[in-house]
Write a protein that holds these residues in place. Sequence first.
Motif, PDB file in Angstrom:
ATOM      1  N   ARG A 183      55.635  18.933   7.571  1.00 22.39           N
ATOM      2  CA  ARG A 183      56.550  18.206   6.684  1.00 22.39           C
ATOM      3  C   ARG A 183      57.228  19.105   5.654  1.00 22.39           C
ATOM      4  N   ALA A 184      57.022  20.418   5.780  1.00 17.77           N
ATOM      5  CA  ALA A 184      57.669  21.341   4.836  1.00 17.77           C
ATOM      6  C   ALA A 184      59.158  21.447   5.161  1.00 17.77           C
ATOM      7  N   THR A 185      59.955  21.738   4.152  1.00 13.41           N
ATOM      8  CA  THR A 185      61.393  21.928   4.367  1.00 13.41           C
ATOM      9  C   THR A 185      61.650  23.335   4.900  1.00 13.41           C
ATOM     10  N   VAL A 186      60.981  24.324   4.284  1.00 11.27           N
ATOM     11  CA  VAL A 186      61.171  25.714   4.712  1.00 11.27           C
ATOM     12  C   VAL A 186      59.859  26.471   4.517  1.00 11.27           C
ATOM     13  N   ILE A 187      59.621  27.467   5.392  1.00 10.08           N
ATOM     14  CA  ILE A 187      58.389  28.250   5.336  1.00 10.08           C
ATOM     15  C   ILE A 187      58.768  29.723   5.252  1.00 10.08           C
ATOM     16  N   CYS A 188      58.439  30.357   4.130  1.00  8.02           N
ATOM     17  CA  CYS A 188      58.791  31.764   3.918  1.00  8.02           C
ATOM     18  C   CYS A 188      57.618  32.647   4.339  1.00  8.02           C
ATOM     19  N   VAL A 189      57.894  33.631   5.209  1.00 10.61           N
ATOM     20  CA  VAL A 189      56.811  34.453   5.760  1.00 10.61           C
ATOM     21  C   VAL A 189      57.093  35.943   5.553  1.00 10.61           C
ATOM     22  N   ALA A 190      56.056  36.764   5.837  1.00 10.60           N
ATOM     23  CA  ALA A 190      56.172  38.210   5.626  1.00 10.60           C
ATOM     24  C   ALA A 190      55.887  39.019   6.888  1.00 10.60           C
ATOM     25  N   TYR A 191      55.552  38.319   7.976  1.00 12.48           N
ATOM     26  CA  TYR A 191      55.237  39.018   9.227  1.00 12.48           C
ATOM     27  C   TYR A 191      55.985  38.394  10.394  1.00 12.48           C
ATOM     28  N   ASP A 192      56.214  39.227  11.435  1.00  8.80           N
ATOM     29  CA  ASP A 192      56.795  38.717  12.678  1.00  8.80           C
ATOM     30  C   ASP A 192      55.799  37.804  13.381  1.00  8.80           C
ATOM     31  N   GLY A 193      56.326  36.996  14.319  1.00  4.87           N
ATOM     32  CA  GLY A 193      55.453  36.241  15.216  1.00  4.87           C
ATOM     33  C   GLY A 193      54.784  35.032  14.594  1.00  4.87           C
ATOM     34  N   MET A 194      55.304  34.523  13.460  1.00  2.00           N
ATOM     35  CA  MET A 194      54.646  33.405  12.789  1.00  2.00           C
ATOM     36  C   MET A 194      54.920  32.058  13.459  1.00  2.00           C
ATOM     37  N   GLU A 195      55.784  32.061  14.510  1.00  3.24           N
ATOM     38  CA  GLU A 195      56.005  30.782  15.208  1.00  3.24           C
ATOM     39  C   GLU A 195      54.774  30.343  16.003  1.00  3.24           C
ATOM     40  N   LYS A 196      53.765  31.200  16.108  1.00  2.00           N
ATOM     41  CA  LYS A 196      52.466  30.756  16.667  1.00  2.00           C
ATOM     42  C   LYS A 196      51.867  29.635  15.809  1.00  2.00           C
ATOM     43  N   PHE A 197      52.187  29.655  14.511  1.00  2.00           N
ATOM     44  CA  PHE A 197      51.540  28.733  13.563  1.00  2.00           C
ATOM     45  C   PHE A 197      52.480  27.645  13.048  1.00  2.00           C
ATOM     46  N   PHE A 198      53.772  27.956  13.003  1.00  2.00           N
ATOM     47  CA  PHE A 198      54.720  27.084  12.307  1.00  2.00           C
ATOM     48  C   PHE A 198      55.907  26.745  13.203  1.00  2.00           C
ATOM     49  N   PRO A 199      56.585  25.601  12.916  1.00  2.00           N
ATOM     50  CA  PRO A 199      57.822  25.291  13.656  1.00  2.00           C
ATOM     51  C   PRO A 199      58.855  26.407  13.441  1.00  2.00           C
ATOM     52  N   ALA A 200      59.330  26.996  14.535  1.00  2.00           N
ATOM     53  CA  ALA A 200      60.192  28.183  14.455  1.00  2.00           C
ATOM     54  C   ALA A 200      61.442  27.949  13.605  1.00  2.00           C
ATOM     55  N   GLU A 201      61.999  26.708  13.686  1.00  2.00           N
ATOM     56  CA  GLU A 201      63.281  26.466  12.995  1.00  2.00           C
ATOM     57  C   GLU A 201      63.121  26.409  11.466  1.00  2.00           C
ATOM     58  N   LYS A 202      61.871  26.357  10.990  1.00  2.00           N
ATOM     59  CA  LYS A 202      61.659  26.300   9.527  1.00  2.00           C
ATOM     60  C   LYS A 202      61.337  27.665   8.919  1.00  2.00           C
ATOM     61  N   ILE A 203      61.106  28.652   9.788  1.00  2.00           N
ATOM     62  CA  ILE A 203      60.622  29.954   9.298  1.00  2.00           C
ATOM     63  C   ILE A 203      61.770  30.811   8.783  1.00  2.00           C
TER      64      ILE A 203
END
Length: 375
Positions: free
Chosen positions: A144-164
């Motif tokens: 339900r998050a609007t946007v997910i800010c990350v620091a590493y590649d490949g985080m779509e394993k955990f999160f919806p890709a379109e929000k990263i």
Amino acid sequence: MGVMKKDIRILISGGGTGGHIFPAIAIANEIKRRFPSAQLLFVGAEDRMEMERVPAAGYEIVGLPVCGFDRKNLLRNFAVLLKLFKSMRRARAILRDFKPDVAIGVGGYASGPMLKEAQKRGVPTLIQEQNSYAGVTNKLLAARATVICVAYDGMEKFFPAEKIVMTGNPVRRTLVDCSLSRDEAVARLGLDARRKTILVIGGSLGARTINESIKAGLEVIKSHEADVQVIWQTGKYYDADTREALERSGARNVLRMPFIADMDVAYRAADLVVSRAGASSISELQLLGKASILVPSPNVAEDHQTKNAQALVAKDAAIMVRDADAVVSLARLMIETVADEARLRSLAANVSKMALRDADSHIVDEVEKILQKRR
């Protein structure tokens, strides 16, 4: 920007360790730089260090009576659930009174209940995942998050890709803005610029394994007095113990302190850094381009420090030593590595390539997009 006529209200939640608090404060500072009239409220865990650090940085904080689940003693979790229930109730009251336009979660105990309640009430949420392996809280909040800010590649394993959004982790500005040369920094610490300098950091609370490894290696360190010096940050818990060990060893090439106030100077002086593999430490090493030996802490959720360290080792951007091996091997490895000029140079160059600069600014760009959509 025309959309920002009314004062914006932003809630920032999380904490528990320095690694969560520094990014939170960096984000707050950037919001204040852009929107001087913005109202900011922090929400932390009642008995954790954010309750001191955040007011010291000039921001208001409210505490929730939340704590982590006890994986070993399940009966204790009744108390944990009770605290969680109270935290949810208090989170609802905070939302009612403060009415934020956006809620930001940086990880840590308090961000779970606080952001969950914000999402239930339709407040847009931005979550910042600092590690290469997502924490449980952020995985639960992601849907339900609007946007997910990350620091590493490949985080779509955990999160919806379109929000990263790849932003990197914010670090303390003072570290990046230090204008001293390496030799000036060494001199300011009262050390000898002709010797190689190793900075050993136990983290904000001190790390037992790293301290035990240095204690075990004091004879080795002493035997290289002519060409190596060590800055040893022990953490306050280990102050007396490490002082006695150092005095007994008679090593004169070790500068020991429980806490380093001027971390920027210590980093600048270092030819090699020995550290845990928390997300904020790694982001600092990347931005400052420092050769490092990482000793991941085994007692963190999902063993994420090992995964953080492996992400660097895969790019030949750091050396990793397992916690279980450190006491036997760390001191000797430090001395060997710092003497190898070519190795130091390649580690520093490779880690530098991984740096994501101005993360605080990129994160606040995302906050701004959310605010514009809301208006």
